[in-house]
Design a protein around this motif. Sequence first.
Motif, PDB file in Angstrom:
ATOM      1  N   HIS A 282       0.839  -1.200   0.000  1.00  0.00           N
ATOM      2  CA  HIS A 282       0.000   0.000   0.000  1.00  0.00           C
ATOM      3  C   HIS A 282       0.875   1.252   0.000  1.00  0.00           C
ATOM      4  O   HIS A 282       1.825   1.365   0.763  1.00  0.00           O
ATOM      5  CB  HIS A 282      -0.920   0.001   1.232  1.00  0.00           C
ATOM      6  CG  HIS A 282      -1.931   1.090   1.236  1.00  0.00           C
ATOM      7  ND1 HIS A 282      -3.135   0.984   0.562  1.00  0.00           N
ATOM      8  CD2 HIS A 282      -1.918   2.330   1.805  1.00  0.00           C
ATOM      9  CE1 HIS A 282      -3.826   2.108   0.738  1.00  0.00           C
ATOM     10  NE2 HIS A 282      -3.109   2.921   1.483  1.00  0.00           N
ATOM     11  N   ILE A 310      -3.064  -0.278   8.362  1.00  0.00           N
ATOM     12  CA  ILE A 310      -3.437  -0.809   7.043  1.00  0.00           C
ATOM     13  C   ILE A 310      -3.130  -2.295   6.956  1.00  0.00           C
ATOM     14  O   ILE A 310      -3.946  -3.095   6.474  1.00  0.00           O
ATOM     15  CB  ILE A 310      -2.698  -0.029   5.936  1.00  0.00           C
ATOM     16  CG1 ILE A 310      -3.284   1.379   5.818  1.00  0.00           C
ATOM     17  CG2 ILE A 310      -2.771  -0.771   4.597  1.00  0.00           C
ATOM     18  CD1 ILE A 310      -2.460   2.316   4.979  1.00  0.00           C
ATOM     19  N   ASN A 314      -5.700  -5.432   6.341  1.00  0.00           N
ATOM     20  CA  ASN A 314      -5.508  -6.381   5.248  1.00  0.00           C
ATOM     21  C   ASN A 314      -5.474  -7.816   5.765  1.00  0.00           C
ATOM     22  O   ASN A 314      -6.065  -8.717   5.178  1.00  0.00           O
ATOM     23  CB  ASN A 314      -4.210  -6.076   4.499  1.00  0.00           C
ATOM     24  CG  ASN A 314      -4.346  -4.913   3.543  1.00  0.00           C
ATOM     25  OD1 ASN A 314      -5.427  -4.352   3.388  1.00  0.00           O
ATOM     26  ND2 ASN A 314      -3.251  -4.543   2.906  1.00  0.00           N
TER      27      ASN A 314
END
Length: 333
Positions: A282, A310, A314
């Motif tokens: 990302h 993040i 995920n």
Amino acid sequence: MGAGRRMKVFHFGTDSIERQAGASLTLGTFDGVHLGHRHLLNRVLEGKHPTVVTFEPHPVAVLTGRPDAVPVLTPLEEKLRKLDLLGVERVVVIPFTHEVAAIEAERFLREILIDTIGMNRLVVGFNHFFGKDRRGNVEFLRRKSAEYSFELVVVEAFTGDGGSVVSSTGVRRALSERRLEDANSFLGHPYRMCGTVIPGDGRGRSLGQPTANLEPKNAAQLIPAEGVYAVRVYDGEKRYDAVASIGRKTTFREGGSLCVEVHLFDFSGDLYGKSLAVEWLHYLRPQETFATAEELAAQMQRDGEAARAILARNASRGAQADTGTTGPPAPCS
């Protein structure tokens, strides 16, 4: 053959190639072994003795005289690993040279694909070509399939979930534009790069964020665009969430060479000399120049927090997971 490899690999011009009559075959560079390639390879796997003929180095690098003309997505060893896991039985690696480029299409078809390798079923993309002056196109192959009595299978373009045609060029463009989700969607798994940890200037440690400076294993492999990223790092079978920076350290000096650094979360120890695999997941932000080291340190802290959040999201929903056809990341050799 490499350790654990089931697939046979022959280097044309060096190895004695075992001819397999009736082989189902395709040929191309297969850079990235992305979902479009897998769509075509699935048709190859429908036949006997599925065989891939590929070229090394990338033909464009040879024909232009510029090794960096086309940054590669998968160095040869990674490409072979993926083809093996997909179930390909044999790969013939042809060293690409100007002499190879000058071989007439019919001679290449007859002497190499049919007589030497044993091809009896050829699978190609709708826009495929090979041989001198690109004369070995689909129209040529339709004519020659009757003459040489082989089956020709022409595969149309493969489109991803968003309707875009999946291609190696599309993956490279997405990585250069920091669109990691698109690149990884085309690949069917996170983009992966191997590097060796080399000594740095120790700046990260002094800022409370020790980083490992990576020298890419393969100088021809594409490095994503400059910026800060959420990544996963593999040290052998050990996996770490991490934040990565690709840039030129302009806060402390003018310009300079491109640097790839990773900060591994919840890690302490010495990584110098180790080979690490990085999965790029990302994009967080562009590179910035900070007025003080303290401002940079504060931003690095925020980057780490953003990357952790993040990567945790995920992991909880299985995002960016491999499609199951390329297996777990292999250790970098």
